[in-house]
Design a protein around this motif. Structure first.
Motif, mmCIF file in Angstrom:
data_model
loop_
_atom_site.group_PDB
_atom_site.id
_atom_site.type_symbol
_atom_site.label_atom_id
_atom_site.label_comp_id
_atom_site.label_asym_id
_atom_site.label_seq_id
_atom_site.Cartn_x
_atom_site.Cartn_y
_atom_site.Cartn_z
ATOM 1 N N LEU A 72 3.653 17.517 2.546
ATOM 2 C CA LEU A 72 4.645 16.892 3.209
ATOM 3 C C LEU A 72 5.403 16.091 1.626
ATOM 4 N N PRO A 73 6.804 16.691 2.288
ATOM 5 C CA PRO A 73 7.664 16.796 1.963
ATOM 6 C C PRO A 73 7.923 15.271 0.678
ATOM 7 N N ALA A 74 9.038 15.759 0.250
ATOM 8 C CA ALA A 74 8.252 14.170 -0.611
ATOM 9 C C ALA A 74 8.871 13.064 -0.178
ATOM 10 N N GLY A 75 8.639 12.258 -0.094
ATOM 11 C CA GLY A 75 9.495 10.732 0.156
ATOM 12 C C GLY A 75 9.012 10.575 1.734
ATOM 13 N N LEU A 76 9.177 11.794 3.298
ATOM 14 C CA LEU A 76 9.289 11.255 4.308
ATOM 15 C C LEU A 76 8.649 10.391 4.657
ATOM 16 N N ARG A 129 5.715 22.261 12.894
ATOM 17 C CA ARG A 129 4.297 21.795 13.681
ATOM 18 C C ARG A 129 3.638 20.520 13.311
ATOM 19 N N GLY A 130 2.767 21.212 11.763
ATOM 20 C CA GLY A 130 1.944 21.038 10.923
ATOM 21 C C GLY A 130 2.767 19.822 10.201
ATOM 22 N N THR A 131 4.218 19.689 10.038
ATOM 23 C CA THR A 131 4.442 18.598 9.515
ATOM 24 C C THR A 131 4.012 17.400 10.083
ATOM 25 N N LEU A 132 4.684 17.640 11.184
ATOM 26 C CA LEU A 132 4.890 16.213 12.038
ATOM 27 C C LEU A 132 3.107 15.643 12.316
ATOM 28 N N VAL A 133 1.805 16.440 12.528
ATOM 29 C CA VAL A 133 0.683 15.979 12.681
ATOM 30 C C VAL A 133 0.711 15.517 11.452
ATOM 31 N N ARG A 134 0.622 16.282 10.404
ATOM 32 C CA ARG A 134 0.412 15.565 9.227
ATOM 33 C C ARG A 134 0.813 14.164 8.489
ATOM 34 N N LEU A 135 2.290 13.759 9.222
ATOM 35 C CA LEU A 135 2.830 12.370 8.942
ATOM 36 C C LEU A 135 2.213 11.986 9.600
ATOM 37 N N VAL A 136 2.319 12.009 10.692
ATOM 38 C CA VAL A 136 1.318 11.213 11.872
ATOM 39 C C VAL A 136 0.426 11.081 11.170
ATOM 40 N N LEU A 137 -0.242 11.526 11.161
ATOM 41 C CA LEU A 137 -1.513 11.272 9.869
ATOM 42 C C LEU A 137 -1.838 10.546 8.917
ATOM 43 N N GLY A 138 -0.916 10.872 8.230
ATOM 44 C CA GLY A 138 -0.662 9.745 7.048
ATOM 45 C C GLY A 138 -0.382 9.124 7.548
ATOM 46 N N GLU A 139 0.460 8.328 8.289
ATOM 47 C CA GLU A 139 0.490 7.195 8.386
ATOM 48 C C GLU A 139 -0.130 6.455 8.767
ATOM 49 N N ALA A 140 -1.461 7.182 9.670
ATOM 50 C CA ALA A 140 -2.795 6.267 9.793
ATOM 51 C C ALA A 140 -3.564 6.357 9.191
ATOM 52 N N ILE A 141 -3.750 6.912 8.322
ATOM 53 C CA ILE A 141 -4.557 7.014 6.566
ATOM 54 C C ILE A 141 -3.756 5.995 6.025
ATOM 55 N N VAL A 191 0.765 -0.925 -0.256
ATOM 56 C CA VAL A 191 -0.058 0.230 -0.155
ATOM 57 C C VAL A 191 0.796 1.612 0.039
ATOM 58 N N SER A 192 1.413 1.249 0.301
ATOM 59 C CA SER A 192 2.302 2.308 0.494
ATOM 60 C C SER A 192 3.462 2.625 -0.812
ATOM 61 N N LEU A 193 3.832 1.583 -1.621
ATOM 62 C CA LEU A 193 4.060 2.247 -2.205
ATOM 63 C C LEU A 193 3.494 2.061 -3.376
ATOM 64 N N LEU A 194 2.337 1.817 -3.605
ATOM 65 C CA LEU A 194 1.309 1.784 -4.881
ATOM 66 C C LEU A 194 0.580 3.428 -4.321
ATOM 67 N N LEU A 195 0.858 3.830 -3.262
ATOM 68 C CA LEU A 195 -0.502 4.923 -2.895
ATOM 69 C C LEU A 195 0.312 6.080 -1.780
ATOM 70 N N GLY A 196 1.398 5.622 -1.428
ATOM 71 C CA GLY A 196 2.233 6.605 -0.404
ATOM 72 C C GLY A 196 2.182 7.637 -1.088
ATOM 73 N N ARG A 197 3.092 8.065 -1.934
ATOM 74 C CA ARG A 197 3.468 8.972 -3.032
ATOM 75 C C ARG A 197 2.030 9.818 -2.989
ATOM 76 N N LEU A 198 1.206 9.494 -3.229
ATOM 77 C CA LEU A 198 -0.881 10.245 -3.488
ATOM 78 C C LEU A 198 -0.996 10.810 -1.705
ATOM 79 N N VAL A 199 -0.944 10.088 -0.798
ATOM 80 C CA VAL A 199 -0.811 10.272 0.380
ATOM 81 C C VAL A 199 -0.282 11.821 1.347
ATOM 82 N N ASN A 200 1.427 11.258 0.695
ATOM 83 C CA ASN A 200 2.275 12.532 0.849
ATOM 84 C C ASN A 200 1.637 13.116 0.422
ATOM 85 N N ALA A 201 1.498 13.052 -0.920
ATOM 86 C CA ALA A 201 1.198 14.630 -1.341
ATOM 87 C C ALA A 201 0.107 15.262 -1.468
#
Lengths: 269, 939
Positions: B539-543, B849-861, B525-535
């Motif tokens: 979030l910074p690319a690839g984080l 701060r927002g980056t960290l919050v969105r990173l954790v929420l992105g992981e949750a997604i 899922v990360s491989l296929l959709l990670g980039r999409l969710v990241n964008a």
């Protein structure tokens, strides 16, 4: 820190002090390598080291020279690929897992750069921890703990958790923990790496006193000449082998930090 | 033991919120198991009470061989004459249409659509009017009536009256408390308004303190209900037995019996003479109960006495009647055991993932402990103690919570469960032991990992690269387990083997397999959709991808923990839809039915006189034993022998022929039925057992066995479902599924069963169903009819029952997801804590701060998407396997057509719950300063 000496009123060492025999520490042709990043890294290439009797000693070397690896092997945290290690006449290189655990519990103490206290325990509980793991009597541990807290000036910090202690205080708790069973040897791996200069000086003095008053062999890994000033001998390690050593007290007198640095530079050049 | 215990308790108290979340997950699982066990025990107790009341203290029962048939009263004398008999008493059963005249306040809701019933063909309808005074009404209801010997009955039947005494004369009646309560209500009851003078001698009550809706000056429904209940029937009141074209018969209430449990039909008790006077069945008995002399074995007595009885009689031990209930309960218990295992397996996965994540965070501490002399086994024990504490505390909290919930359910359903809450000590012990077990099981892997920590590894700050071989090993293990499950289900050809293989090995293997699949699925899922969710999250690319790939186990197993609830929902709704479409949808119920214990031919004749009826067909229903369906070691299902007169039946019923397929073949089959010795079987027999035309079929009823030739296979018109719907038999002891079809003559000749239990009715097109049913009720009110129903309404009612059941069962799925969300929250918090230095570094080098919050929420997604994939796949595989079992054990052929709507709701819920679980920790992380985060490396 308390000025109470680390010995009883007569100046004799406290009853729990070990009298270290001659040749307290002996390392012969120890080799150790690690798998790292797909390849093999040789950390020690036939290191040899002899220390007779108690005292405060330093191992100095550049980053990647193998000094911490050597300390870890001496502390039975790891096993050499080949070679021999003796501490207080006991062969460490061939210990079984169980024997190594027992050795670490009672026969040696170790202090780390990052203090490595258990964050959920108080200072007193951290000090008593090796004894609890060994199943020692609670009353003995309590008494010994109180003694160490007083000696190290931490009596009023006994119920504080590590996050409520300063760096220097944490390191003293770590030293107290290491001294719980009054081991014959105490290892310190860059113990002042996370401390300011004032705290560092105090800590080096403390280790020096422990070595003298407890008649303990204290071996410290450091890269700071100011630390080595407190030691009676410095072993220089380079490229995985103990290259040379020098005394810090010469005919001209005791070396200062600059002197130690100059001698060190001279050794490795 | 001391240091390990101390370290364990310290570890738990230092991370209070996470400890709470893990305990909550276990507590909820334990609560569910405790609640279900108490609910099952309460239902069993209620059924047991009903059986006690039915079976009583007798050791033998003599009755007519045919279902619903009557015996001459001389059978009682015969039984009393046996040398083995200590005492015997007789009973007769019938149905009774009861009227109760009373004053009532009619609430406004009734004004708009009154349930009034004018069952006098000649009378003018009484106009419905609003009048804030009491109105005289007449309430009508049908009950099962039992005629008893009042002198002997109390010593035979364990039924203690709530009030009053047993009837002594033909004009006296005892009714049960549910009938009394029902006649105290007006809403939902059948009643008609009466002229005021009809209650002469009964003073009209004053309105009293009845609440009025001031806006409309109308009486509220609630206040009317309270006021009306006061005027329910009581001791000394008169009930009327309805008779067509005659004055009703008066019966005086002399006693009130306890409510029958589980919604069983109203019960009334009269003397034998009283019942005979009402039903016209003089000197007839339904059953004779017999107490044996001391020391006489009931089974031996039956063997000795049976030969002296004719084939029209049936003599059984009462133990045999109760033993079939025990068999039914056994299958429920197995289901309970499986559900318990799954619930605690899920809880242990949550604990395992939570503790493992905590272990990663505490690796340095573990190394330090090894440095200062802790043994490997001591570190393992710390983890096991942590698991045991979490499990134990969770169980101690969850079990009382479950009992409380069961108590609330028992209170809410007190009508159906008059015995109230019954606590199952075994169930509660199972919940508690299971909770501790799940804690220990969950701690086993972390304990193993802790033991493997070397003194040096944890001290170095190096991140460990995830080994690709380990991921592939997980994938391989998961696939093997899933294939094992499929193999166990699809390879054996015997249904019993498939069931036991699935229950003991296949189901846990499938569950564990999908759990292990969490990690490889997450990476995909990360491989296929990670980039999409990241964008999408800016979030910074690839984080996002890098974070996930660095710690795939933590996230993967978190997703696995979420999957169970969704899998349950997918399976439930897919199965429910299949049942609606493939099973219920196939039934073509006849237009209308009348059911009764023993309807008379006169009843059928009365119906034939009604102008809107095109035809009737009398049907006898006889449960027969068969080995065709079910799990033999657990429960033997009966089937229904539906016996009819072939000519009217085939004229009226739209049977769908499976075999023979030709018109000639079908006509030949119909002729064979009329000749006798032949039956048609439902399609499910063919599916489950592979029967074909010309095969022999053995029907066993009441120890009598006869063989029939199978002359046809048909799709059942659902008459066995109809009979269950109207609950005219002891359905909780006789679980009958599917049917065979034969002639009434055959049933009479071979099983002495000829009572009419059901009359199938054809209506003219354009007939108003409700009007027609009202007229039918009126005409049959004194002919032994218990219920009248419309085929269309039954189908609608069944649909809503299935729909409601799905909603209730979905609550279990939602509950499971909520339990998992506690685990998810715990793991996300642990994950943040383990990485707080890294987060500090990110903040230090410029992340907001927002980056960290969105990173954790992105992981949750990403976790939620993985959970959705896993849960959906698990649910579908479960359904496919389940339907194979349905086919082999019950002959049901259902298609797999997942309904997108409810499943999409499940997906949305999983996503929402995961995000809500992650959000508090994410926002708290965002509030921390870089210094706070970086300081975590100190010490």
């Amino acid at each position: 820190m308390s000025s109470v000496p680390l010995s009883n009123n007569n100046g004799a060492p406290s009853p729990l002090v070990h009298s270290a025999p001659l040749r307290s520490l002996s390392v012969k042709n120890v080799v150790k390598s690690y798998r790292h990043g797909g390849g093999q890294v040789v950390a020690l290439r036939g290191a040899t080291l002899e220390i007779d009797g108690p005292g405060f000693y330093a191992i100095m070397g550049q980053s990647g020279s193998g000094k911490s690896t050597l300390l870890h092997l001496l502390a039975a945290l790891d096993r050499p690929d080949s070679g021999e290690i003796y501490i207080a006449g006991r062969a460490i290189h061939g210990l079984t897992e169980r024997q190594a655990t027992e050795f670490r519990r009672r026969e040696m103490g170790i202090v780390f750069q990052q203090f490595n206290l258990i964050s959920s325990l108080t200072a007193a509980d951290n000090i008593k921890l090796p004894g609890l793991l060994a199943g020692e009597d609670e009353r003995f541990l309590e008494g010994r703990c109180n003694e160490l807290l007083e000696v190290l000036g931490l009596s009023d910090r006994r119920n504080h958790r590590p996050d409520a202690l300063s760096g220097g205080e944490q390191q003293r708790v770590a030293i107290a923990r290491a001294l719980l069973f009054s081991p014959p040897v105490l290892f310190a791996d860059e113990p002042t790496g996370n401390l300011d200069s004032a705290s560092s000086n105090k800590l080096w003095s403390l280790l020096e006193r422990i070595a003298a008053e407890q008649r303990m062999l204290v071996l410290m890994v450091t890269h700071e000449p100011a630390a080595a000033v407190h030691c009676q001998k410095v072993f220089v390690i380079r490229d995985g082998a103990v290259f040379t050593s020098f005394e810090t007290v010469t005919e001209e007198g005791a070396l200062d930090a600059a002197g130690v640095a100059a001698r060190y530079q001279q050794s490795i050049s | 033991m001391r240091p390990e215990w101390r370290l364990a308790t310290n570890s738990l108290s230092a991370r209070r919120s996470r400890t709470f979340l893990l305990i909550a997950a276990v507590a909820l699982s334990a609560a569910m198991i405790a609640a279900v066990s108490c609910a099952m025990a309460s239902i069993t107790k209620a059924i047991g009470l009903q059986l006690d009341q039915t079976v009583g203290r007798a050791e033998l029962r003599l009755k007519s061989a045919g279902r619903g048939g009557m015996m001459p009263a001389s059978a009682l004398e015969t039984a009393r004459g046996w040398s083995q008999t200590q005492s015997a008493t007789g009973r007769a059963s019938g149905s009774l249409t009861i009227l109760f005249r009373r004053w009532a306040l009619i609430p406004n809701s009734e004004i708009a659509a009154p349930a009034s019933l004018d069952f006098s063909p000649q009378s003018e309808p009484v106009g419905v009017r609003f009048d804030p005074t009491w109105q005289p009404i007449e309430i009508i209801g049908n009950s099962i009536a039992t005629g008893i010997d009042p002198d002997l009955e109390p010593s035979f039947r364990a039924l203690t009256l709530v009030e009053g005494r047993w009837p002594r004369t033909a004009e006296e009646i005892v009714v049960d408390a549910s009938l009394v309560d029902a006649m105290g209500r007006v809403n939902g009851q059948q009643y008609r308004l009466l002229p005021r003078e009809s209650l002469e001698g009964l003073a009209s009550p004053q309105p009293g303190q009845v609440a009025i809706n001031r806006k409309s000056e109308s009486i509220t429904a609630e206040s009317a209900a309270t006021a009306n209940l006061v005027h329910k029937p009581k001791l000394g009141d008169t009930l009327l037995r309805f008779r067509v074209l005659r004055d009703p018969q008066k019966l005086k209430i002399v006693g009130i019996a306890p409510k029958p449990p589980l919604g069983v039909r109203w019960q009334a008790y009269l003397t034998l003479e009283g019942l005979a006077a009402l039903t016209g069945q003089e000197n007839k008995l339904s059953e004779v109960d017999i107490k044996l002399k001391e020391g006489i074995d009931p089974d031996t007595a039956v063997e000795q006495l049976r030969p002296s009885l004719g084939p029209q009689y049936l003599l059984q031990t009462t133990e045999r009647i109760t033993s079939s209930l025990n068999n039914n309960m056994k299958s429920n218990e197995l289901g309970f055991v499986l559900a318990t295992v799954m619930a605690f397996l899920a809880a242990s996965f949550i604990i395992m993932t939570g503790l493992s994540t905590g272990l990663t965070e505490k690796e340095r501490e573990l190394s330090v402990l090894r440095c200062i002399g802790a043994t490997r086994w001591q570190l393992s024990r710390v983890q096991l103690f942590v698991g045991a504490i979490i499990g134990g505390v969770g169980g101690l909290i969850g079990v009382p919570l479950g009992v409380l919930f069961a108590f609330a359910l028992a209170t809410y359903f007190r009508e159906q469960l008059p015995t109230g809450l019954h606590i199952s000590p075994v169930g509660l012990a199972t919940a508690l032991v299971g909770a501790v077990g799940s804690g220990l099981a969950g701690a086993a892997f972390p304990a193993w990992r802790a033991a493997r920590v070397s003194p040096l590894e944890g001290l170095s700050a190096r991140a460990k690269k995830v080994k690709r071989s380990a991921i592939f090993a997980l994938l391989g293990a998961a696939v093997c387990l899933l294939l094992l499950e499929l193999g166990l289900v699809f390879l054996p050809t015997d249904g019993q083997t498939v069931f036991w293989g699935y229950a003991t090995l296949g189901l846990p293997a499938m569950f564990i397999g999908y759990f292990l699949l969490g990690v490889p699925t997450l990476l995909l899922v990360s491989l296929l959709l990670g980039r999409l969710v990241n964008a999408a999250l800016l979030l910074p690319a690839g984080l996002l991808n890098r974070n996930i790939v660095a710690t795939p186990y933590r996230y993967g197993f978190t997703a696995s923990a979420m999957m169970s609830g969704l899998a349950i929902m997918v399976a439930l709704w897919t199965q429910g839809r299949s049942i609606m479409n493939d099973w219920l949808g196939r039934f073509e119920f006849p237009d209308a039915f009348v059911t009764g214990l023993s309807l008379t031919p006169a009843a059928q004749q009365k119906l034939e006189t009604l102008p809107f009826i095109t035809g009737t067909c009398a049907i006898t229903l006889q449960p027969i034993s068969t080995d065709a369906f079910g799990v033999k070691a657990l429960q033997r299902y009966k089937s229904m022998f539906i016996a009819f007169e072939p000519e009217p039946f085939f004229r009226m019923t739209r049977l769908t022929w499976v075999e023979p397929t030709t018109k000639e073949g079908q006509e030949r089959a119909e002729r064979r039925l009329s000749e006798g010795g032949a039956i048609l079987v439902a399609r499910e027999f063919q599916v489950a057992q592979g029967v074909k035309l010309g095969d022999s079929f053995k029907a066993i009823a009441e120890d009598r066995s006869h063989e029939f030739e199978i002359v046809g296979v048909v799709t059942s018109p659902g008459l066995e479902v109809v009979s269950k719907f109207f609950s005219i038999g002891e359905e909780f002891t006789d679980q009958a599924i599917h049917a065979v079809f034969g002639s009434r003559n055959d049933l009479k000749d071979k099983f002495q069963s000829e009572a009419i239990n059901l009359i199938q009715i054809g209506l003219k097109p354009d007939t108003d169903d409700q009007q027609a049913l009202m007229q039918i009720r009126t005409v049959l009110a004194d002919s032994g009819a218990l219920d009248v129903g419309s085929g269309k309404k039954i189908k609608e009612d069944l649909r809503s029952i299935i729909g409601a059941s799905l909603v209730v069962a979905s609550a279990i799925a939602v509950f499971a997801m909520l339990v998992a969300s506690f685990g998810v929250a715990n793991i996300i918090i642990a994950g943040i804590y383990a990485r707080r230095f890294e987060f500090g570094v990110l903040r230090a080098i410029g992340a907001s701060r927002g980056t960290l919050v969105r990173l954790v929420l992105g992981e949750a997604i990403i976790i939620a998407i993985t959970a959705i994939l896993l849960g959906t796949a698990l649910g579908l595989q479960g359904i496919i396997s389940g339907q194979r079992l349905d086919r082999m054990l019950f002959g049901l052929e259902l298609t797999v057509k997942p309904p997108i709507g409810p499943i999409a709701v499940g997906w949305a819920f999983v996503t929402l719950v995961t995000l809500l679980a992650a959000a508090p920790a994410a926002f708290q992380l965002g509030r921390k300063s870089p210094r706070e985060l970086l300081a975590s490396m100190r010490g």
